[in-house]
Design a protein around this motif. Sequence first.
Motif, PDB file in Angstrom:
ATOM      1  N   LYS A 121      99.687-103.367  55.708  1.00 24.46           N
ATOM      2  CA  LYS A 121      98.935-101.585  55.583  1.00 24.46           C
ATOM      3  C   LYS A 121      99.969-101.020  56.727  1.00 24.46           C
ATOM      4  O   LYS A 121     100.153-100.350  56.837  1.00 24.46           O
ATOM      5  CB  LYS A 121      97.756-101.860  56.205  1.00 24.46           C
ATOM      6  N   ASP A 122      99.536-101.984  58.247  1.00 25.78           N
ATOM      7  CA  ASP A 122     100.336-101.208  59.541  1.00 25.78           C
ATOM      8  C   ASP A 122     102.127-101.410  59.101  1.00 25.78           C
ATOM      9  O   ASP A 122     102.801-100.412  59.727  1.00 25.78           O
ATOM     10  CB  ASP A 122     100.040-102.111  60.216  1.00 25.78           C
ATOM     11  N   ILE A 123     102.409-102.350  57.732  1.00 26.88           N
ATOM     12  CA  ILE A 123     103.911-101.955  57.977  1.00 26.88           C
ATOM     13  C   ILE A 123     104.221-101.442  56.793  1.00 26.88           C
ATOM     14  O   ILE A 123     105.452-100.411  57.326  1.00 26.88           O
ATOM     15  CB  ILE A 123     104.221-103.914  57.766  1.00 26.88           C
ATOM     16  N   LYS A 124     103.531-101.222  56.078  1.00 24.65           N
ATOM     17  CA  LYS A 124     103.961 -99.780  54.686  1.00 24.65           C
ATOM     18  C   LYS A 124     103.448 -98.514  55.859  1.00 24.65           C
ATOM     19  O   LYS A 124     104.298 -97.811  55.008  1.00 24.65           O
ATOM     20  CB  LYS A 124     102.943 -99.919  53.845  1.00 24.65           C
ATOM     21  N   ASP A 125     102.683 -98.625  56.624  1.00 29.31           N
ATOM     22  CA  ASP A 125     103.082 -96.665  57.670  1.00 29.31           C
ATOM     23  C   ASP A 125     103.996 -96.462  58.236  1.00 29.31           C
ATOM     24  O   ASP A 125     104.363 -95.563  58.401  1.00 29.31           O
ATOM     25  CB  ASP A 125     101.231 -97.103  58.179  1.00 29.31           C
ATOM     26  N   ALA A 126     104.707 -98.293  58.902  1.00 30.74           N
ATOM     27  CA  ALA A 126     105.817 -97.894  59.056  1.00 30.74           C
ATOM     28  C   ALA A 126     106.478 -97.637  58.980  1.00 30.74           C
ATOM     29  O   ALA A 126     107.760 -96.337  58.578  1.00 30.74           O
ATOM     30  CB  ALA A 126     105.521 -99.405  59.613  1.00 30.74           C
ATOM     31  N   LYS A 127     106.752 -97.789  57.345  1.00 29.60           N
ATOM     32  CA  LYS A 127     107.807 -97.617  56.669  1.00 29.60           C
ATOM     33  C   LYS A 127     108.029 -96.424  56.246  1.00 29.60           C
ATOM     34  O   LYS A 127     109.044 -95.182  56.365  1.00 29.60           O
ATOM     35  CB  LYS A 127     107.767 -98.267  55.479  1.00 29.60           C
ATOM     36  N   GLU A 128     107.080 -95.502  56.005  1.00 29.90           N
ATOM     37  CA  GLU A 128     107.215 -93.962  55.789  1.00 29.90           C
ATOM     38  C   GLU A 128     106.871 -93.131  57.120  1.00 29.90           C
ATOM     39  O   GLU A 128     107.690 -92.577  56.568  1.00 29.90           O
ATOM     40  CB  GLU A 128     105.063 -93.877  55.984  1.00 29.90           C
TER      41      GLU A 128
END
Length: 401
Positions: free
Chosen positions: A5-12
């Motif tokens: 989830k942290d990585i997906k948030d960073a992607k955004e």
Amino acid sequence: MITLKDIKDAKEKLEGIILKTPLTYAPFLSEELNSNVFLKKENLQLTGSFKIRGAFNKVASLDEETRNIGIVAASAGNHAQGIAYAGNYFGCDATIFMPEATPLTKVSGVKQYGANVVLTGQNYDEAYAAAIKFCEENNKTFIHAFANDKVIAGQGTIGLEIIEQIEDLEVLVIPIGGGGLIAGAAVAAKSINPNIKIIGVVASGARGMKDSFEARLPIDSTSVKTIADGIAVKVVTPKLLEYALEYVDEVVEVEEHEIANAILFLLEKHKLVVEGAGAVSVAALMHKRIDIENSKVCAIISGGNIDVTMLSQIIEKGLVKSYRKMNLMVTLIDKPGSLMHLTSIFQSSDANIVQIDYDRSSIKLEFGEAYLTVSLETKGEEHQKVIRENLKQNGYRFKQI
């Protein structure tokens, strides 16, 4: 530890900022290794390296008041450019501490984004110590190049992209310096597909993480010296070692000449300009440090910010090593016509002269003699044997240099 989830948030946060870099098939490597090899080309990323991912994600997470006070980083070059870009984007003051030997191309890359550059120390760790002291004295925020959750999550977006770009990936090969890239990418990849094998690659001149991985405890390098300056990290961070022990299957090392071979190979065969740190993953494949036969493999090319002087040296040595260039020192009789006679031998041998130097004053010479140092373009090992034989048959004393 960070999560998917942290990585997906960073992607955004990175949408519209970074490039989704190409991931392409590598036919020469695939044929040689009897596998399907792909290259993730972060050398084509904005700022020339993956580092902008983590740097921007971290700066974006800071509140405006903190950013306005100023941000600080220590880097061998690529993290510095990422921080400088983010500072410029958000309009905040950025100060970057870099080792004194940092290639000019990386220093210039930082300055072009308006950051303040301080060159200090012999390596990353000495620049890091100076940066920490500066932060304490000026109440500024230090952004670590790899030991920071937001930075690690940003680097992890590479893993997400790779999984999106290639199906059924079996092996992911990743350079290791401090460990932020492999930590983030491994979390992303294995959270989606636990069966992916993660292989880390260190340079033999900076093998702290390999020694630590094998011992399962942090072991700092006594010294670091490598052309892969982007992964020349002396101190192993316990937090990053934890990630490696949790998610990485194997850590291998490559020698300096193997890194140089990979840089030249990528330039010549794949038309890619790659720095030493970016080439170690391919070096590990080329020199068979990893068993990957009949596998679908992706090697991350982490950066392309190589100093042109270093690139020139690698090309020069590569040409000599592959018998495409020959350097000779020939002893001549110092009289009219001697040079013409020698060059006629090179002409008859179909060797092209690219550089020539004439020395008649060396104290090693007998009176009436001269040294001729010459560089020739040649067509392989057999061609060089012909040239040497022709010189011997004509009575010349010479040595290959």
